[in-house]
Design an enzyme around this catalytic site. Structure first.
Site, short mmCIF file in Angstrom:
data_model
loop_
_atom_site.label_atom_id
_atom_site.label_comp_id
_atom_site.label_asym_id
_atom_site.label_seq_id
_atom_site.Cartn_x
_atom_site.Cartn_y
_atom_site.Cartn_z
N LYS A 191 0.86 -1.19 0.00
CA LYS A 191 0.00 0.00 0.00
C LYS A 191 0.89 1.23 0.00
O LYS A 191 1.52 1.57 1.00
CB LYS A 191 -0.92 0.05 1.23
CG LYS A 191 -2.01 1.10 1.04
CD LYS A 191 -2.58 1.67 2.31
CE LYS A 191 -1.88 2.87 2.83
NZ LYS A 191 -1.85 4.07 1.98
N GLU A 267 9.67 0.97 10.69
CA GLU A 267 10.73 1.97 10.49
C GLU A 267 10.05 3.33 10.67
O GLU A 267 9.23 3.72 9.84
CB GLU A 267 11.30 1.89 9.07
CG GLU A 267 11.88 0.55 8.69
CD GLU A 267 13.21 0.26 9.34
OE1 GLU A 267 13.78 1.16 9.98
OE2 GLU A 267 13.67 -0.88 9.21
N CYS A 301 13.47 10.86 7.33
CA CYS A 301 13.42 10.33 8.71
C CYS A 301 14.74 10.50 9.42
O CYS A 301 14.77 10.70 10.63
CB CYS A 301 13.02 8.86 8.67
SG CYS A 301 14.04 7.90 7.55
P1 NAP Z 1 2.26 8.14 8.10
O1 NAP Z 1 1.21 9.15 8.21
O2 NAP Z 1 2.56 7.27 9.25
O3 NAP Z 1 1.84 7.25 6.82
C1 NAP Z 1 2.64 6.20 6.36
C2 NAP Z 1 1.78 5.18 5.65
O4 NAP Z 1 0.85 4.63 6.58
C3 NAP Z 1 0.93 5.78 4.52
O5 NAP Z 1 0.85 4.83 3.48
C4 NAP Z 1 -0.42 5.98 5.19
O6 NAP Z 1 -1.51 6.02 4.29
C5 NAP Z 1 -0.48 4.76 6.08
N1 NAP Z 1 -1.40 4.88 7.22
C6 NAP Z 1 -1.82 6.01 7.84
N2 NAP Z 1 -2.66 5.68 8.86
C7 NAP Z 1 -2.75 4.33 8.88
C8 NAP Z 1 -3.45 3.40 9.71
N3 NAP Z 1 -4.23 3.78 10.73
N4 NAP Z 1 -3.31 2.08 9.44
C9 NAP Z 1 -2.51 1.66 8.45
N5 NAP Z 1 -1.83 2.49 7.62
C10 NAP Z 1 -1.95 3.82 7.85
O7 NAP Z 1 3.66 8.76 7.66
P2 NAP Z 1 3.96 9.78 6.49
O8 NAP Z 1 3.49 11.11 6.93
O9 NAP Z 1 3.47 9.21 5.19
O10 NAP Z 1 5.56 9.71 6.44
C11 NAP Z 1 6.36 10.47 7.25
C12 NAP Z 1 6.84 9.65 8.44
O11 NAP Z 1 7.55 8.51 7.98
C13 NAP Z 1 7.83 10.42 9.29
O12 NAP Z 1 7.53 10.21 10.64
C14 NAP Z 1 9.17 9.79 8.93
O13 NAP Z 1 10.16 9.93 9.91
C15 NAP Z 1 8.78 8.38 8.70
N6 NAP Z 1 9.80 7.68 7.87
C16 NAP Z 1 10.60 6.75 8.48
C17 NAP Z 1 11.57 6.10 7.72
C18 NAP Z 1 12.46 5.05 8.35
O14 NAP Z 1 13.02 4.25 7.60
N7 NAP Z 1 12.61 5.03 9.67
C19 NAP Z 1 11.73 6.40 6.36
C20 NAP Z 1 10.90 7.34 5.79
C21 NAP Z 1 9.92 7.97 6.57
P3 NAP Z 1 -2.03 7.44 3.73
O15 NAP Z 1 -0.95 7.96 2.86
O16 NAP Z 1 -3.27 7.10 3.02
O17 NAP Z 1 -2.25 8.32 4.93
#
Ligand code: NAP
Length: 500
Positions: A191, A267, A301
Protein backbone atom coordinates in the site's frame (compact mmCIF):
# COMPACT_ATOMS: atom_id res chain seq x y z
CA UNK A 1 20.25 12.00 -17.54
CA UNK A 2 21.42 15.37 -16.22
CA UNK A 3 22.30 16.31 -19.78
CA UNK A 4 18.59 17.17 -20.04
CA UNK A 5 17.39 20.72 -19.42
CA UNK A 6 14.30 21.84 -17.54
CA UNK A 7 12.59 22.24 -20.89
CA UNK A 8 13.49 18.66 -21.90
CA UNK A 9 11.98 17.32 -18.68
CA UNK A 10 8.88 19.47 -19.16
CA UNK A 11 8.37 18.02 -22.63
CA UNK A 12 8.84 14.49 -21.33
CA UNK A 13 6.36 15.21 -18.52
CA UNK A 14 3.77 16.44 -21.01
CA UNK A 15 4.05 13.15 -22.93
CA UNK A 16 3.98 10.85 -19.87
CA UNK A 17 1.48 8.04 -19.95
CA UNK A 18 0.65 7.60 -16.26
CA UNK A 19 -0.63 4.24 -14.96
CA UNK A 20 -3.22 5.01 -12.31
CA UNK A 21 -4.98 1.67 -11.76
CA UNK A 22 -4.35 -0.80 -8.95
CA UNK A 23 -2.21 -3.87 -9.68
CA UNK A 24 -3.80 -7.19 -8.68
CA UNK A 25 -3.06 -10.72 -9.90
CA UNK A 26 -0.65 -9.46 -12.56
CA UNK A 27 -3.20 -7.04 -14.08
CA UNK A 28 -3.87 -3.32 -13.82
CA UNK A 29 -7.48 -2.80 -12.77
CA UNK A 30 -9.85 -0.24 -11.29
CA UNK A 31 -10.87 -0.24 -7.64
CA UNK A 32 -13.90 -2.47 -6.96
CA UNK A 33 -15.93 0.66 -6.09
CA UNK A 34 -14.73 2.50 -9.20
CA UNK A 35 -13.59 5.33 -6.91
CA UNK A 36 -10.50 7.39 -7.66
CA UNK A 37 -8.43 9.96 -5.77
CA UNK A 38 -6.40 12.69 -7.42
CA UNK A 39 -2.65 12.65 -6.95
CA UNK A 40 -1.30 16.20 -7.00
CA UNK A 41 2.01 17.65 -8.17
CA UNK A 42 3.23 19.54 -5.08
CA UNK A 43 5.35 21.82 -7.28
CA UNK A 44 2.32 23.53 -8.85
CA UNK A 45 -0.86 22.08 -7.33
CA UNK A 46 -1.96 20.45 -10.61
CA UNK A 47 -3.60 17.02 -10.75
CA UNK A 48 -1.28 14.40 -12.22
CA UNK A 49 -3.72 11.49 -12.34
CA UNK A 50 -6.91 10.14 -10.80
CA UNK A 51 -5.71 7.01 -9.08
CA UNK A 52 -7.74 3.94 -8.11
CA UNK A 53 -8.87 4.38 -4.52
CA UNK A 54 -8.97 0.83 -3.19
CA UNK A 55 -11.03 -0.30 -0.23
CA UNK A 56 -11.61 -3.35 1.90
CA UNK A 57 -13.10 -5.41 -0.92
CA UNK A 58 -9.98 -4.92 -3.02
CA UNK A 59 -7.86 -5.78 0.04
CA UNK A 60 -9.77 -9.01 0.74
CA UNK A 61 -9.48 -10.08 -2.89
CA UNK A 62 -5.77 -9.24 -2.97
CA UNK A 63 -5.15 -11.24 0.21
CA UNK A 64 -7.07 -14.22 -1.18
CA UNK A 65 -5.03 -14.16 -4.39
CA UNK A 66 -1.76 -13.67 -2.53
CA UNK A 67 -2.58 -16.58 -0.20
CA UNK A 68 -3.50 -18.92 -3.06
CA UNK A 69 -0.34 -17.95 -4.94
CA UNK A 70 1.78 -18.52 -1.86
CA UNK A 71 0.26 -21.94 -1.19
CA UNK A 72 0.65 -22.96 -4.85
CA UNK A 73 4.44 -22.76 -4.48
CA UNK A 74 4.77 -21.07 -7.87
CA UNK A 75 7.06 -18.49 -6.22
CA UNK A 76 7.50 -19.62 -2.61
CA UNK A 77 8.88 -23.02 -3.69
CA UNK A 78 10.76 -21.75 -6.73
CA UNK A 79 14.51 -22.42 -6.55
CA UNK A 80 16.27 -19.36 -5.07
CA UNK A 81 18.46 -19.18 -8.20
CA UNK A 82 15.32 -18.79 -10.34
CA UNK A 83 13.87 -16.13 -8.03
CA UNK A 84 17.21 -14.38 -8.37
CA UNK A 85 16.91 -14.31 -12.15
CA UNK A 86 13.47 -12.66 -11.98
CA UNK A 87 14.58 -10.00 -9.49
CA UNK A 88 17.75 -9.19 -11.42
CA UNK A 89 15.73 -8.89 -14.65
CA UNK A 90 13.26 -6.63 -12.82
CA UNK A 91 16.11 -4.34 -11.73
CA UNK A 92 17.33 -4.19 -15.34
CA UNK A 93 13.87 -3.20 -16.60
CA UNK A 94 13.62 -0.43 -13.98
CA UNK A 95 17.03 0.79 -15.14
CA UNK A 96 15.90 0.70 -18.77
CA UNK A 97 12.93 2.93 -17.78
CA UNK A 98 15.00 5.09 -15.43
CA UNK A 99 14.12 8.48 -16.93
CA UNK A 100 10.39 7.76 -16.95
CA UNK A 101 10.36 6.48 -13.35
CA UNK A 102 12.58 9.33 -12.11
CA UNK A 103 10.20 11.79 -13.74
CA UNK A 104 7.13 10.16 -12.15
CA UNK A 105 8.80 10.34 -8.74
CA UNK A 106 9.81 13.97 -9.30
CA UNK A 107 6.27 15.00 -10.29
CA UNK A 108 4.46 12.98 -7.62
CA UNK A 109 6.71 13.85 -4.64
CA UNK A 110 8.17 17.22 -5.68
CA UNK A 111 11.69 15.82 -5.37
CA UNK A 112 14.31 17.54 -7.52
CA UNK A 113 14.92 15.67 -10.77
CA UNK A 114 18.65 15.62 -9.92
CA UNK A 115 17.80 13.52 -6.85
CA UNK A 116 15.33 11.14 -8.47
CA UNK A 117 17.69 10.44 -11.38
CA UNK A 118 20.82 10.39 -9.22
CA UNK A 119 19.60 8.77 -6.00
CA UNK A 120 16.07 7.32 -5.88
CA UNK A 121 16.03 5.28 -9.09
CA UNK A 122 19.65 3.99 -8.89
CA UNK A 123 19.09 3.08 -5.23
CA UNK A 124 15.91 1.11 -6.03
CA UNK A 125 17.68 -0.69 -8.90
CA UNK A 126 20.60 -1.61 -6.67
CA UNK A 127 18.36 -2.75 -3.80
CA UNK A 128 16.37 -5.13 -6.02
CA UNK A 129 19.43 -6.41 -7.89
CA UNK A 130 21.48 -6.88 -4.69
CA UNK A 131 18.70 -8.76 -2.85
CA UNK A 132 18.09 -10.97 -5.89
CA UNK A 133 21.77 -11.73 -6.29
CA UNK A 134 22.13 -12.50 -2.57
CA UNK A 135 19.24 -14.93 -2.19
CA UNK A 136 20.91 -17.96 -3.77
CA UNK A 137 23.99 -17.50 -1.55
CA UNK A 138 22.14 -17.93 1.75
CA UNK A 139 22.72 -21.22 3.56
CA UNK A 140 20.61 -22.64 6.38
CA UNK A 141 22.09 -24.45 9.39
CA UNK A 142 22.64 -27.91 10.83
CA UNK A 143 22.89 -27.81 14.63
CA UNK A 144 25.62 -29.61 16.65
CA UNK A 145 23.57 -32.70 17.62
CA UNK A 146 24.68 -36.17 18.84
CA UNK A 147 25.55 -38.60 16.02
CA UNK A 148 22.15 -40.36 16.06
CA UNK A 149 20.31 -37.11 15.30
CA UNK A 150 20.26 -34.51 12.59
CA UNK A 151 18.67 -31.11 13.21
CA UNK A 152 17.97 -28.66 10.41
CA UNK A 153 17.44 -24.98 11.18
CA UNK A 154 15.85 -23.36 8.16
CA UNK A 155 14.51 -19.94 7.28
CA UNK A 156 11.10 -20.15 5.56
CA UNK A 157 9.01 -17.32 4.09
CA UNK A 158 6.33 -15.82 6.37
CA UNK A 159 3.57 -16.27 3.77
CA UNK A 160 1.49 -13.22 2.87
CA UNK A 161 3.16 -9.90 3.73
CA UNK A 162 1.59 -6.43 3.70
CA UNK A 163 3.93 -3.49 3.16
CA UNK A 164 2.79 0.07 3.96
CA UNK A 165 5.07 2.91 2.89
CA UNK A 166 5.21 6.73 3.24
CA UNK A 167 5.36 9.61 0.76
CA UNK A 168 8.83 10.98 1.44
CA UNK A 169 10.87 8.25 -0.30
CA UNK A 170 8.15 6.27 -2.11
CA UNK A 171 10.35 4.39 -4.58
CA UNK A 172 13.25 3.71 -2.21
CA UNK A 173 11.07 2.47 0.65
CA UNK A 174 9.02 0.36 -1.77
CA UNK A 175 12.24 -1.28 -3.02
CA UNK A 176 13.53 -1.75 0.55
CA UNK A 177 10.33 -3.68 1.38
CA UNK A 178 9.68 -5.57 -1.86
CA UNK A 179 13.21 -6.75 -2.63
CA UNK A 180 13.83 -8.83 0.52
CA UNK A 181 10.21 -9.94 1.00
CA UNK A 182 9.95 -11.23 -2.58
CA UNK A 183 13.49 -12.66 -2.60
CA UNK A 184 12.64 -14.82 0.41
CA UNK A 185 9.55 -16.24 -1.35
CA UNK A 186 6.63 -14.33 0.15
CA UNK A 187 3.55 -13.03 -1.64
CA UNK A 188 3.18 -9.30 -1.02
CA UNK A 189 0.53 -6.57 -0.94
CA UNK A 190 1.99 -3.07 -1.07
CA UNK A 191 0.00 0.00 0.00
CA UNK A 192 1.73 3.17 -1.17
CA UNK A 193 1.06 6.51 0.52
CA UNK A 194 -2.07 8.20 -0.85
CA UNK A 195 -0.02 11.22 -1.94
CA UNK A 196 2.56 9.26 -3.94
CA UNK A 197 1.35 6.02 -5.54
CA UNK A 198 2.76 6.44 -9.06
CA UNK A 199 6.26 4.94 -9.03
CA UNK A 200 5.13 1.78 -7.19
CA UNK A 201 2.31 1.24 -9.68
CA UNK A 202 4.72 1.64 -12.60
CA UNK A 203 7.35 -0.82 -11.36
CA UNK A 204 4.72 -3.46 -10.50
CA UNK A 205 3.98 -3.97 -14.20
CA UNK A 206 7.71 -4.29 -14.89
CA UNK A 207 7.89 -7.09 -12.29
CA UNK A 208 5.42 -9.13 -14.35
CA UNK A 209 7.43 -8.37 -17.48
CA UNK A 210 10.50 -9.69 -15.64
CA UNK A 211 8.76 -13.01 -14.97
CA UNK A 212 7.22 -12.56 -11.52
CA UNK A 213 4.23 -14.96 -11.48
CA UNK A 214 0.78 -13.35 -11.34
CA UNK A 215 -0.59 -12.95 -7.83
CA UNK A 216 2.78 -12.71 -6.06
CA UNK A 217 2.72 -8.90 -5.93
CA UNK A 218 -0.29 -6.58 -5.64
CA UNK A 219 -0.15 -2.78 -5.31
CA UNK A 220 -3.26 -1.22 -3.76
CA UNK A 221 -3.42 2.58 -3.55
CA UNK A 222 -5.91 3.79 -0.96
CA UNK A 223 -6.39 5.52 2.37
CA UNK A 224 -4.27 4.46 5.35
CA UNK A 225 -7.06 4.93 7.87
CA UNK A 226 -9.37 2.40 6.14
CA UNK A 227 -7.45 0.25 3.60
CA UNK A 228 -4.17 0.31 5.57
CA UNK A 229 -5.95 -0.42 8.84
CA UNK A 230 -7.89 -3.29 7.25
CA UNK A 231 -4.66 -4.87 6.01
CA UNK A 232 -3.04 -4.47 9.43
CA UNK A 233 -6.03 -6.14 11.12
CA UNK A 234 -6.41 -8.87 8.48
CA UNK A 235 -6.35 -12.37 9.96
CA UNK A 236 -4.81 -13.93 6.84
CA UNK A 237 -1.77 -11.66 6.58
CA UNK A 238 1.30 -13.14 8.27
CA UNK A 239 3.69 -10.21 8.24
CA UNK A 240 3.39 -6.41 8.21
CA UNK A 241 6.29 -4.17 7.27
CA UNK A 242 5.85 -0.43 7.69
CA UNK A 243 7.72 2.80 7.16
CA UNK A 244 6.03 5.92 8.45
CA UNK A 245 5.30 7.91 11.57
CA UNK A 246 5.78 6.66 15.11
CA UNK A 247 2.13 7.49 15.81
CA UNK A 248 0.81 5.12 13.12
CA UNK A 249 3.50 2.55 14.00
CA UNK A 250 2.08 2.34 17.52
CA UNK A 251 -1.41 1.74 16.11
CA UNK A 252 -0.10 -1.06 13.88
CA UNK A 253 1.37 -2.92 16.85
CA UNK A 254 -2.07 -2.74 18.46
CA UNK A 255 -3.79 -4.00 15.30
CA UNK A 256 -1.42 -6.95 15.27
CA UNK A 257 -2.32 -7.78 18.87
CA UNK A 258 -6.04 -7.35 18.16
CA UNK A 259 -5.90 -9.70 15.17
CA UNK A 260 -3.50 -12.58 14.57
CA UNK A 261 -0.18 -11.39 16.07
CA UNK A 262 1.23 -10.92 12.58
CA UNK A 263 4.98 -10.19 12.65
CA UNK A 264 5.14 -6.38 12.59
CA UNK A 265 8.31 -4.50 11.65
CA UNK A 266 8.43 -0.73 11.90
CA UNK A 267 10.73 1.97 10.49
CA UNK A 268 9.58 5.19 12.14
CA UNK A 269 10.43 8.81 12.85
CA UNK A 270 13.60 10.52 14.04
CA UNK A 271 15.14 13.67 15.52
CA UNK A 272 18.72 12.96 14.68
CA UNK A 273 21.72 14.56 16.41
CA UNK A 274 24.60 15.90 14.32
CA UNK A 275 27.47 16.58 16.75
CA UNK A 276 30.34 18.87 15.75
CA UNK A 277 33.54 19.19 17.82
CA UNK A 278 35.89 22.18 17.48
CA UNK A 279 38.68 19.99 16.03
CA UNK A 280 36.57 18.76 13.06
CA UNK A 281 37.03 19.66 9.40
CA UNK A 282 34.59 22.55 9.81
CA UNK A 283 34.25 23.38 6.13
CA UNK A 284 33.07 19.86 5.31
CA UNK A 285 30.99 19.59 8.49
CA UNK A 286 29.15 22.85 7.66
CA UNK A 287 28.36 21.77 4.11
CA UNK A 288 27.08 18.38 5.30
CA UNK A 289 25.13 19.93 8.19
CA UNK A 290 23.08 21.75 5.54
CA UNK A 291 22.69 18.57 3.43
CA UNK A 292 21.67 16.64 6.56
CA UNK A 293 18.62 18.79 7.21
CA UNK A 294 17.68 20.37 3.87
CA UNK A 295 17.99 17.32 1.60
CA UNK A 296 14.47 16.35 0.44
CA UNK A 297 13.21 19.51 2.14
CA UNK A 298 13.92 17.98 5.55
CA UNK A 299 11.22 15.38 4.83
CA UNK A 300 13.69 12.66 5.72
CA UNK A 301 13.42 10.33 8.71
CA UNK A 302 17.19 10.52 9.30
CA UNK A 303 17.43 14.32 8.84
CA UNK A 304 20.10 15.83 11.09
CA UNK A 305 17.68 18.30 12.61
CA UNK A 306 19.56 18.83 15.89
CA UNK A 307 22.95 20.41 15.16
CA UNK A 308 24.87 20.01 18.44
CA UNK A 309 27.99 22.20 18.35
CA UNK A 310 30.90 22.72 20.76
CA UNK A 311 30.38 26.11 22.42
CA UNK A 312 33.87 27.44 21.55
CA UNK A 313 33.10 27.41 17.80
CA UNK A 314 29.33 27.69 17.76
CA UNK A 315 29.01 31.31 16.61
CA UNK A 316 31.52 30.93 13.77
CA UNK A 317 30.15 27.52 12.75
CA UNK A 318 26.54 28.75 12.57
CA UNK A 319 27.71 31.52 10.20
CA UNK A 320 29.34 28.86 8.01
CA UNK A 321 26.15 26.75 7.96
CA UNK A 322 24.04 29.81 7.16
CA UNK A 323 26.35 30.51 4.18
CA UNK A 324 25.90 26.92 2.93
CA UNK A 325 22.13 27.14 3.39
CA UNK A 326 21.87 29.77 0.67
CA UNK A 327 22.46 26.93 -1.84
CA UNK A 328 19.25 25.27 -0.65
CA UNK A 329 16.67 27.91 -1.59
CA UNK A 330 13.77 25.96 -3.13
CA UNK A 331 13.01 25.87 -6.82
CA UNK A 332 11.20 24.02 -9.62
CA UNK A 333 11.92 20.28 -9.17
CA UNK A 334 12.14 19.83 -12.96
CA UNK A 335 15.14 22.18 -13.10
CA UNK A 336 18.31 20.04 -12.87
CA UNK A 337 19.95 22.86 -10.84
CA UNK A 338 17.33 22.71 -8.05
CA UNK A 339 18.57 21.28 -4.75
CA UNK A 340 15.33 21.50 -2.77
CA UNK A 341 11.74 21.26 -3.99
CA UNK A 342 8.41 21.98 -2.28
CA UNK A 343 6.87 20.37 0.80
CA UNK A 344 4.61 17.44 -0.11
CA UNK A 345 1.36 19.36 0.43
CA UNK A 346 -0.29 22.37 2.03
CA UNK A 347 -0.80 20.52 5.33
CA UNK A 348 2.92 19.78 5.61
CA UNK A 349 3.75 23.39 4.71
CA UNK A 350 1.45 24.57 7.49
CA UNK A 351 3.07 22.16 9.96
CA UNK A 352 6.46 23.63 9.12
CA UNK A 353 5.20 27.22 9.41
CA UNK A 354 3.55 26.40 12.77
CA UNK A 355 6.83 24.98 14.11
CA UNK A 356 8.67 28.12 13.01
CA UNK A 357 6.18 30.08 15.13
CA UNK A 358 6.73 27.66 18.02
CA UNK A 359 10.52 28.14 17.78
CA UNK A 360 10.12 31.92 17.93
CA UNK A 361 7.70 31.68 20.87
CA UNK A 362 10.07 29.34 22.73
CA UNK A 363 12.77 32.01 22.50
CA UNK A 364 15.10 30.48 19.89
CA UNK A 365 16.92 32.91 17.55
CA UNK A 366 15.96 32.71 13.89
CA UNK A 367 19.28 32.91 11.99
CA UNK A 368 18.04 32.13 8.47
CA UNK A 369 14.85 31.57 6.48
CA UNK A 370 11.53 31.08 8.24
CA UNK A 371 9.09 31.89 5.42
CA UNK A 372 7.00 30.33 2.68
CA UNK A 373 8.29 31.37 -0.76
CA UNK A 374 7.42 31.01 -4.47
CA UNK A 375 3.69 31.01 -3.74
CA UNK A 376 3.15 32.22 -7.33
CA UNK A 377 4.23 28.77 -8.60
CA UNK A 378 1.16 27.28 -6.91
CA UNK A 379 3.27 24.90 -4.81
CA UNK A 380 4.25 24.51 -1.16
CA UNK A 381 7.77 25.96 -0.96
CA UNK A 382 9.51 26.88 2.30
CA UNK A 383 12.89 28.46 2.90
CA UNK A 384 15.68 26.52 4.60
CA UNK A 385 15.43 27.66 8.21
CA UNK A 386 17.95 27.76 11.08
CA UNK A 387 17.28 28.42 14.76
CA UNK A 388 20.21 29.05 17.11
CA UNK A 389 20.05 29.27 20.89
CA UNK A 390 17.91 26.15 21.11
CA UNK A 391 17.57 24.25 24.34
CA UNK A 392 17.05 20.49 23.92
CA UNK A 393 13.89 20.65 26.00
CA UNK A 394 12.14 22.92 23.46
CA UNK A 395 9.49 21.40 21.22
CA UNK A 396 11.52 22.26 18.09
CA UNK A 397 14.31 20.04 19.49
CA UNK A 398 12.07 17.18 20.61
CA UNK A 399 9.35 16.85 17.96
CA UNK A 400 9.77 15.63 14.39
CA UNK A 401 8.96 18.67 12.21
CA UNK A 402 9.56 16.92 8.87
CA UNK A 403 10.58 20.11 7.11
CA UNK A 404 13.71 22.20 6.44
CA UNK A 405 14.16 23.44 10.02
CA UNK A 406 17.46 23.09 11.92
CA UNK A 407 17.84 23.57 15.67
CA UNK A 408 21.34 24.51 16.89
CA UNK A 409 22.26 23.51 20.44
CA UNK A 410 25.60 24.18 22.18
CA UNK A 411 27.66 21.78 24.34
CA UNK A 412 30.76 22.14 26.54
CA UNK A 413 32.24 18.60 26.46
CA UNK A 414 31.72 15.10 25.01
CA UNK A 415 29.67 13.94 27.97
CA UNK A 416 27.20 16.77 27.55
CA UNK A 417 27.03 16.22 23.76
CA UNK A 418 26.10 12.55 24.27
CA UNK A 419 23.54 13.39 26.96
CA UNK A 420 21.82 15.89 24.64
CA UNK A 421 21.96 13.48 21.69
CA UNK A 422 20.35 10.70 23.73
CA UNK A 423 17.68 12.94 25.27
CA UNK A 424 15.07 12.00 22.65
CA UNK A 425 12.31 9.44 22.25
CA UNK A 426 13.89 8.64 18.87
CA UNK A 427 17.04 6.69 17.99
CA UNK A 428 17.24 6.44 14.22
CA UNK A 429 20.49 8.06 13.08
CA UNK A 430 23.17 10.60 13.91
CA UNK A 431 26.71 11.74 13.21
CA UNK A 432 29.78 13.02 14.99
CA UNK A 433 32.49 15.25 13.51
CA UNK A 434 35.98 15.24 15.06
CA UNK A 435 39.53 14.68 13.87
CA UNK A 436 40.33 12.92 17.15
CA UNK A 437 39.65 9.23 16.56
CA UNK A 438 39.20 8.60 20.28
CA UNK A 439 36.57 11.32 20.72
CA UNK A 440 34.78 10.35 17.51
CA UNK A 441 34.64 6.66 18.32
CA UNK A 442 33.69 7.12 21.98
CA UNK A 443 30.83 9.48 21.12
CA UNK A 444 29.62 7.32 18.20
CA UNK A 445 29.49 4.27 20.48
CA UNK A 446 27.56 6.13 23.20
CA UNK A 447 24.81 7.61 21.01
CA UNK A 448 21.82 5.23 20.98
CA UNK A 449 20.84 5.15 17.29
CA UNK A 450 20.61 2.54 14.53
CA UNK A 451 23.04 4.30 12.17
CA UNK A 452 25.87 6.64 13.19
CA UNK A 453 28.22 8.50 10.86
CA UNK A 454 31.73 9.59 11.75
CA UNK A 455 32.81 12.59 9.66
CA UNK A 456 29.95 12.05 7.21
CA UNK A 457 26.17 12.32 7.14
CA UNK A 458 23.77 9.92 5.29
CA UNK A 459 26.66 7.46 4.82
CA UNK A 460 25.75 3.85 3.99
CA UNK A 461 24.51 1.66 1.17
CA UNK A 462 22.55 -1.56 0.60
CA UNK A 463 25.25 -3.66 2.32
CA UNK A 464 24.40 -2.32 5.80
CA UNK A 465 21.19 -2.65 7.83
CA UNK A 466 18.98 0.38 8.45
CA UNK A 467 16.52 0.90 11.28
CA UNK A 468 15.95 2.45 14.65
CA UNK A 469 16.47 2.16 18.38
CA UNK A 470 13.80 3.34 20.82
CA UNK A 471 10.62 4.80 19.22
CA UNK A 472 12.27 4.91 15.78
CA UNK A 473 11.19 1.32 15.24
CA UNK A 474 12.16 -2.31 15.54
CA UNK A 475 12.88 -3.87 12.15
CA UNK A 476 15.78 -3.58 9.77
CA UNK A 477 15.61 -2.69 6.07
CA UNK A 478 18.55 -3.36 3.69
CA UNK A 479 21.40 -5.88 3.78
CA UNK A 480 20.91 -9.60 4.42
CA UNK A 481 19.53 -8.71 7.89
CA UNK A 482 16.34 -7.62 6.10
CA UNK A 483 15.78 -11.26 5.09
CA UNK A 484 15.24 -12.05 8.80
CA UNK A 485 12.13 -9.81 8.92
CA UNK A 486 10.44 -11.82 6.16
CA UNK A 487 11.27 -15.36 7.32
CA UNK A 488 10.46 -17.68 10.22
CA UNK A 489 13.00 -20.05 11.73
CA UNK A 490 11.97 -23.69 11.51
CA UNK A 491 13.67 -26.60 13.30
CA UNK A 492 13.41 -30.16 11.96
CA UNK A 493 14.79 -32.73 14.42
CA UNK A 494 15.53 -36.16 12.93
CA UNK A 495 16.41 -39.25 14.99
CA UNK A 496 18.01 -42.27 13.29
CA UNK A 497 17.03 -45.75 14.21
CA UNK A 498 20.26 -47.33 15.56
CA UNK A 499 19.01 -50.90 14.81
CA UNK A 500 19.26 -50.47 11.02
P1 NAP B 1 2.26 8.14 8.10
O1 NAP B 1 1.21 9.15 8.21
O2 NAP B 1 2.56 7.27 9.25
O3 NAP B 1 1.84 7.25 6.82
C1 NAP B 1 2.64 6.20 6.36
C2 NAP B 1 1.78 5.18 5.65
O4 NAP B 1 0.85 4.63 6.58
C3 NAP B 1 0.93 5.78 4.52
O5 NAP B 1 0.85 4.83 3.48
C4 NAP B 1 -0.42 5.98 5.19
O6 NAP B 1 -1.51 6.02 4.29
C5 NAP B 1 -0.48 4.76 6.08
N1 NAP B 1 -1.40 4.88 7.22
C6 NAP B 1 -1.82 6.01 7.84
N2 NAP B 1 -2.66 5.68 8.86
C7 NAP B 1 -2.75 4.33 8.88
C8 NAP B 1 -3.45 3.40 9.71
N3 NAP B 1 -4.23 3.78 10.73
N4 NAP B 1 -3.31 2.08 9.44
C9 NAP B 1 -2.51 1.66 8.45
N5 NAP B 1 -1.83 2.49 7.62
C10 NAP B 1 -1.95 3.82 7.85
O7 NAP B 1 3.66 8.76 7.66
P2 NAP B 1 3.96 9.78 6.49
O8 NAP B 1 3.49 11.11 6.93
O9 NAP B 1 3.47 9.21 5.19
O10 NAP B 1 5.56 9.71 6.44
C11 NAP B 1 6.36 10.47 7.25
C12 NAP B 1 6.84 9.65 8.44
O11 NAP B 1 7.55 8.51 7.98
C13 NAP B 1 7.83 10.42 9.29
O12 NAP B 1 7.53 10.21 10.64
C14 NAP B 1 9.17 9.79 8.93
O13 NAP B 1 10.16 9.93 9.91
C15 NAP B 1 8.78 8.38 8.70
N6 NAP B 1 9.80 7.68 7.87
C16 NAP B 1 10.60 6.75 8.48
C17 NAP B 1 11.57 6.10 7.72
C18 NAP B 1 12.46 5.05 8.35
O14 NAP B 1 13.02 4.25 7.60
N7 NAP B 1 12.61 5.03 9.67
C19 NAP B 1 11.73 6.40 6.36
C20 NAP B 1 10.90 7.34 5.79
C21 NAP B 1 9.92 7.97 6.57
P3 NAP B 1 -2.03 7.44 3.73
O15 NAP B 1 -0.95 7.96 2.86
O16 NAP B 1 -3.27 7.10 3.02
O17 NAP B 1 -2.25 8.32 4.93
Amino acid sequence: MLDKTRQDWRSLAADLNIESRAFIDGQYQDAHSGETRATINPANGETLADVANCGVQDADRAVEIARATFESGVWSAMAPGDRKNVLVRWSELIEEHADEIALLECLDVGKPIADTTGVDVPSAVRTIRWSGEAIDKVYDQISPTPADCLALVQRLPLGVVAAIVPWNFPLSTTAWKLAPSLATGNSVILKPASNTPLSALRIAGLATEAGLPDGVLQVLPGPGGSLGRHLALHPDIDGLTFTGSTEVGKQLMQYSGQSNLKRTFLELGGKSPNIVFADANLEKAAALAAVAVFYNGGQTCTAGTRLIVENSIKEKFVEMVVAKSRDWMPGDPLDPATAMGPMIDAAQLKTVADYVDVGREEGASLMFGGKQVLADLGGCYHEPTIFDGVNNGMRIAQEEIFGPVMSVIGFKDAEEAVAIANDSIYGLAGAVWSNNINTAHKVAAAVRVGTMGINNYFGGDITVPFGGFKQSGNGRDKSMHAFDDYTELKTTWIEFDQDD
